[in-house]
Design a protein around this motif. Structure first.
Motif, PDB file in Angstrom:
ATOM      1  N   THR B  63       0.824  -1.208   0.000  1.00 29.68           N
ATOM      2  CA  THR B  63       0.000   0.000   0.000  1.00 29.68           C
ATOM      3  C   THR B  63       0.855   1.253   0.000  1.00 29.68           C
ATOM      4  O   THR B  63       1.862   1.322   0.722  1.00 29.68           O
ATOM      5  CB  THR B  63      -0.933   0.015   1.232  1.00 29.68           C
ATOM      6  OG1 THR B  63      -1.750  -1.155   1.198  1.00 29.68           O
ATOM      7  CG2 THR B  63      -1.842   1.241   1.231  1.00 29.68           C
ATOM      8  N   VAL B  64       0.467   2.222  -0.817  1.00 28.68           N
ATOM      9  CA  VAL B  64       1.110   3.529  -0.805  1.00 28.68           C
ATOM     10  C   VAL B  64       0.160   4.477  -0.093  1.00 28.68           C
ATOM     11  O   VAL B  64      -1.010   4.604  -0.471  1.00 28.68           O
ATOM     12  CB  VAL B  64       1.369   4.042  -2.246  1.00 28.68           C
ATOM     13  CG1 VAL B  64       2.090   5.391  -2.191  1.00 28.68           C
ATOM     14  CG2 VAL B  64       2.189   3.033  -3.031  1.00 28.68           C
ATOM     15  N   LYS B  65       0.646   5.095   0.969  1.00 26.10           N
ATOM     16  CA  LYS B  65      -0.214   5.945   1.802  1.00 26.10           C
ATOM     17  C   LYS B  65       0.015   7.421   1.552  1.00 26.10           C
ATOM     18  O   LYS B  65       0.944   7.809   0.832  1.00 26.10           O
ATOM     19  CB  LYS B  65       0.044   5.627   3.283  1.00 26.10           C
ATOM     20  CG  LYS B  65      -0.443   4.238   3.672  1.00 26.10           C
ATOM     21  CD  LYS B  65      -0.133   3.966   5.148  1.00 26.10           C
ATOM     22  CE  LYS B  65      -0.733   2.684   5.624  1.00 26.10           C
ATOM     23  NZ  LYS B  65      -2.100   2.768   6.084  1.00 26.10           N
ATOM     24  N   SER B  66      -0.826   8.237   2.188  1.00 28.93           N
ATOM     25  CA  SER B  66      -0.723   9.693   2.059  1.00 28.93           C
ATOM     26  C   SER B  66       0.704  10.155   2.318  1.00 28.93           C
ATOM     27  O   SER B  66       1.329   9.746   3.283  1.00 28.93           O
ATOM     28  CB  SER B  66      -1.612  10.379   3.089  1.00 28.93           C
ATOM     29  OG  SER B  66      -2.963  10.168   2.811  1.00 28.93           O
ATOM     30  N   GLY B  67       1.185  10.985   1.430  1.00 29.40           N
ATOM     31  CA  GLY B  67       2.556  11.481   1.580  1.00 29.40           C
ATOM     32  C   GLY B  67       3.543  10.624   0.825  1.00 29.40           C
ATOM     33  O   GLY B  67       4.717  10.988   0.709  1.00 29.40           O
ATOM     34  N   GLY B  68       3.060   9.495   0.313  1.00 32.07           N
ATOM     35  CA  GLY B  68       3.942   8.668  -0.508  1.00 32.07           C
ATOM     36  C   GLY B  68       4.597   7.525   0.230  1.00 32.07           C
ATOM     37  O   GLY B  68       5.473   6.839  -0.318  1.00 32.07           O
ATOM     38  N   LEU B  69       4.194   7.256   1.471  1.00 33.48           N
ATOM     39  CA  LEU B  69       4.801   6.174   2.245  1.00 33.48           C
ATOM     40  C   LEU B  69       4.383   4.815   1.682  1.00 33.48           C
ATOM     41  O   LEU B  69       3.195   4.552   1.493  1.00 33.48           O
ATOM     42  CB  LEU B  69       4.351   6.295   3.706  1.00 33.48           C
ATOM     43  CG  LEU B  69       4.848   5.213   4.663  1.00 33.48           C
ATOM     44  CD1 LEU B  69       6.369   5.313   4.817  1.00 33.48           C
ATOM     45  CD2 LEU B  69       4.171   5.368   6.021  1.00 33.48           C
ATOM     46  N   VAL B  70       5.328   3.969   1.420  1.00 35.64           N
ATOM     47  CA  VAL B  70       5.042   2.632   0.890  1.00 35.64           C
ATOM     48  C   VAL B  70       5.183   1.625   2.019  1.00 35.64           C
ATOM     49  O   VAL B  70       6.213   1.576   2.698  1.00 35.64           O
ATOM     50  CB  VAL B  70       6.019   2.267  -0.252  1.00 35.64           C
ATOM     51  CG1 VAL B  70       5.701   0.876  -0.796  1.00 35.64           C
ATOM     52  CG2 VAL B  70       5.944   3.295  -1.367  1.00 35.64           C
ATOM     53  N   VAL B  71       4.127   0.830   2.218  1.00 35.41           N
ATOM     54  CA  VAL B  71       4.173  -0.178   3.286  1.00 35.41           C
ATOM     55  C   VAL B  71       3.728  -1.531   2.770  1.00 35.41           C
ATOM     56  O   VAL B  71       2.970  -1.637   1.803  1.00 35.41           O
ATOM     57  CB  VAL B  71       3.313   0.221   4.506  1.00 35.41           C
ATOM     58  CG1 VAL B  71       3.829   1.481   5.147  1.00 35.41           C
ATOM     59  CG2 VAL B  71       1.845   0.353   4.111  1.00 35.41           C
ATOM     60  N   ASP B  72       4.156  -2.548   3.473  1.00 39.08           N
ATOM     61  CA  ASP B  72       3.745  -3.918   3.185  1.00 39.08           C
ATOM     62  C   ASP B  72       2.330  -4.121   3.717  1.00 39.08           C
ATOM     63  O   ASP B  72       1.997  -3.652   4.800  1.00 39.08           O
ATOM     64  CB  ASP B  72       4.722  -4.888   3.876  1.00 39.08           C
ATOM     65  CG  ASP B  72       4.235  -6.322   3.817  1.00 39.08           C
ATOM     66  OD1 ASP B  72       4.316  -7.024   4.852  1.00 39.08           O
ATOM     67  OD2 ASP B  72       3.756  -6.738   2.745  1.00 39.08           O
TER      68      ASP B  72
END
Lengths: 408, 126
Positions: B63-72
């Motif tokens: 998932t790519v979250k607000s602000g551009g953070l990429v998480v598993d």
């Protein structure tokens, strides 16, 4: 507290007779559910002011239709929905038939809508109540209610819930959703102790609607069952309150005040339901109510029959309140049964402990068994749970037409 | 929005399940259900848009979250996960519900099919 005049009654009758038809007709015409509902609601509000001031017009249906159509065209213009004008087939709005009123009802009670929303939408669109009237009847904040209705209509429109009577395969289940709304309408409205929500008799409206449903879907046994149940309960309602506004238990009610014409009519409906050979909870509840309605007195009630009916009802609806009522009926048969009934009731303690009538029922059963000290303890507990004066008054005025400890 | 008779309505059906319940399902039962799912797509081909998809398991999610953070992982913490979706073309909500009710997995525990109308008429936002 306003007392209702006969013109209010006539107003109410006209509004509920015409509102649903009009909403359906305008919807068919302009294909915009929100505009149709708003237009009719506006006409209802106008009528309430104008008819009280000037008297009911000679042709109230025509008056409402004209007002609603004018509102619809106005809304179309204001919202820039000119394409709705293109959808117009004829120059005048036709009166929607009875079928269309039922189709509207199924849409308002669609399972895709939240239950509270179904009730609110039905009361507005089908019965012709205003938002303030609904808010008063159910002690809901007006703003909250208005928002609820807006959301519900938005959902109807965005998901395209169509106005139609469901296919036969879906009908029994969908009808269950409709009947549940009408049941809540009758049982959950807060009324004054004279039995009226000020300017609308919601109980009478619910009885009327149940009748319309049964007549429109005559092969649906549960529809007749609910119509019979509400007609019976309403037929006995005159004796429920004393002149001081206190609740009178069934055992103490003056049965001469019951509407025996209504009771006879209800019996006919129950027979009609029975002939369809499709038993259900509303028919069973109606049969229990009929047992009470046919008994000349509390002492001459056919408790054996009632116990048998509760047995069947509990198999279909094992909710705690039903089981509580069943236990009270059982206790009337004798000491052995009263002991058994008390054991049944005690098993419900964890679910009903906060319910004052649970404790009042226990007290009743204990008294039947001559266990007066324990009865007094239960009575005190019941009273503790209603020591708040406002709550006590509320409980008294909340006309719970479920058969309770007394079957009333 | 004008609900003209015959206005094309498209709904998305999101097929969800609970991985824990899935893992507990008898493999033979799962296989049989999967076979019925295949059949479901055949039987309802006239209503189902070709733009649906079965998704690979939730372990493959990123998932790519607000602000551009990429998480598993999936976008939310819920125990229900989306396994796939279909775009259906039916006249109204009753038809959508009727179709969703025939989804073969519904006989198993922990299954849910969400129905959401697609935006087809942008005038509703004006």
């Amino acid at each position: 507290m306003t007392t209702r005049s006969s013109s209010d009654d006539r107003l109410a009758t006209t509004l509920r007779e015409e509102s649903g038809r009009l909403v359906a007709a305008l919807y068919r015409r302009f294909r915009d559910f929100d505009i149709a509902e708003e237009a009719v609601q506006g006409a209802v509000v106008e009528a309430l002011t104008a008819w009280r001031r000037d008297g009911t017009p000679d042709r109230p249906a025509a008056w409402l239709t004209t007002a609603a159509q004018r509102n619809a065209l106005d809304l179309i213009r204001r919202r820039g929905r000119q394409e709705a004008l293109a959808a117009r087939a004829e120059p005048s709005v036709e009166r929607g038939g009875t079928d269309d009123r039922i189709a509207l009802l199924f849409a308002c009670c669609h399972p895709a809508l939240a239950p509270e929303a179904r009730l609110a939408l039905t009361l507005r669109a089908v019965i012709g109540l205003t938002t303030p009237q609904i808010a008063r009847a159910f002690l809901v904040n007006e703003q909250t209610l208005a928002q609820r209705i807006v959301r519900a209509k938005r959902k109807v429109v965005s998901t395209h819930i169509e106005l139609r009577v469901p296919d036969p395969s879906e009908l029994p289940e969908r009808l269950g959703d409709v009947l549940a709304v009408v049941y809540v309408m009758y049982n959950e409205a807060f009324v004054s102790s004279t039995g009226r929500t000020q300017d609308r008799d919601l109980g009478a409206d619910a009885v009327w609607l149940a009748d319309v449903i049964a007549t429109s879907l005559p092969d649906q046994a549960e529809a007749w069952g609910l119509a019979a149940l509400l007609t019976l309960q309403h037929g006995r309602s005159a004796a429920r309150f004393s002149s001081d506004g206190d609740l009178v238990l069934l055992r103490d009610q003056d049965r001469g005040q019951w509407d025996h014409t209504a009771i006879d009519r209800a019996t006919g409906m129950l027979e009609r339901a029975a002939s369809l050979r499709a038993s259900g909870p509303y028919q069973l509840q109606a049969a229990i109510a009929a047992c009470h309605a046919e008994a000349p007195s509390w002492g001459e009630t056919d408790w054996l029959q009632i116990v048998a009916l509760y047995g069947a009802l509990i198999r279909q609806d094992s909710s705690p309140v039903v089981r509580l009522n069943g236990a009270i009926a059982l206790a009337q048969l004798g000491d052995r049964q009263a002991t058994e009934a008390l054991a049944d009731v005690d098993r419900l303690a964890d679910r009903l402990d906060g319910y004052h009538l649970f404790h009042a029922s226990r007290a009743e059963l204990l008294r039947l068994l001559d266990r007066d000290d324990e009865a007094a303890v239960a009575d005190r507990r019941a009273l503790e749970l209603t020591t708040n004066e406002a709550e006590r008054r509320l409980l008294q005025t909340r006309l719970r037409r479920h058969p309770l400890i007394d079957g009333s | 929005m004008i609900l003209r008779e015959g206005t094309p309505m498209k709904y998305v059906l999101m097929f969800t399940s609970e991985p824990a319940a899935d893992a507990a399902t008898d493999p033979e039962v799962a296989k049989a259900v999967y076979g019925r799912i295949y059949q479901w797509f055949q039987d309802n081909a006239d209503k189902i848009d070709e733009n649906g998809a079965e998704l690979q398991p939730v372990e493959t999610a990123t998932t790519v979250k607000s602000g551009g953070l990429v998480v598993d992982g999936p976008f939310n913490e819920a125990k229900e996960v989306i396994g796939g979706f279909s775009v259906i073309d039916v006249p109204d909500m009753d038809a959508a519900v009727a179709l969703a009710k025939t989804w073969p997995s519904l006989e198993l525990p922990g299954i849910a099919v969400e129905i959401r109308p697609m935006v087809v008429d942008y005038s509703q936002f004006e």
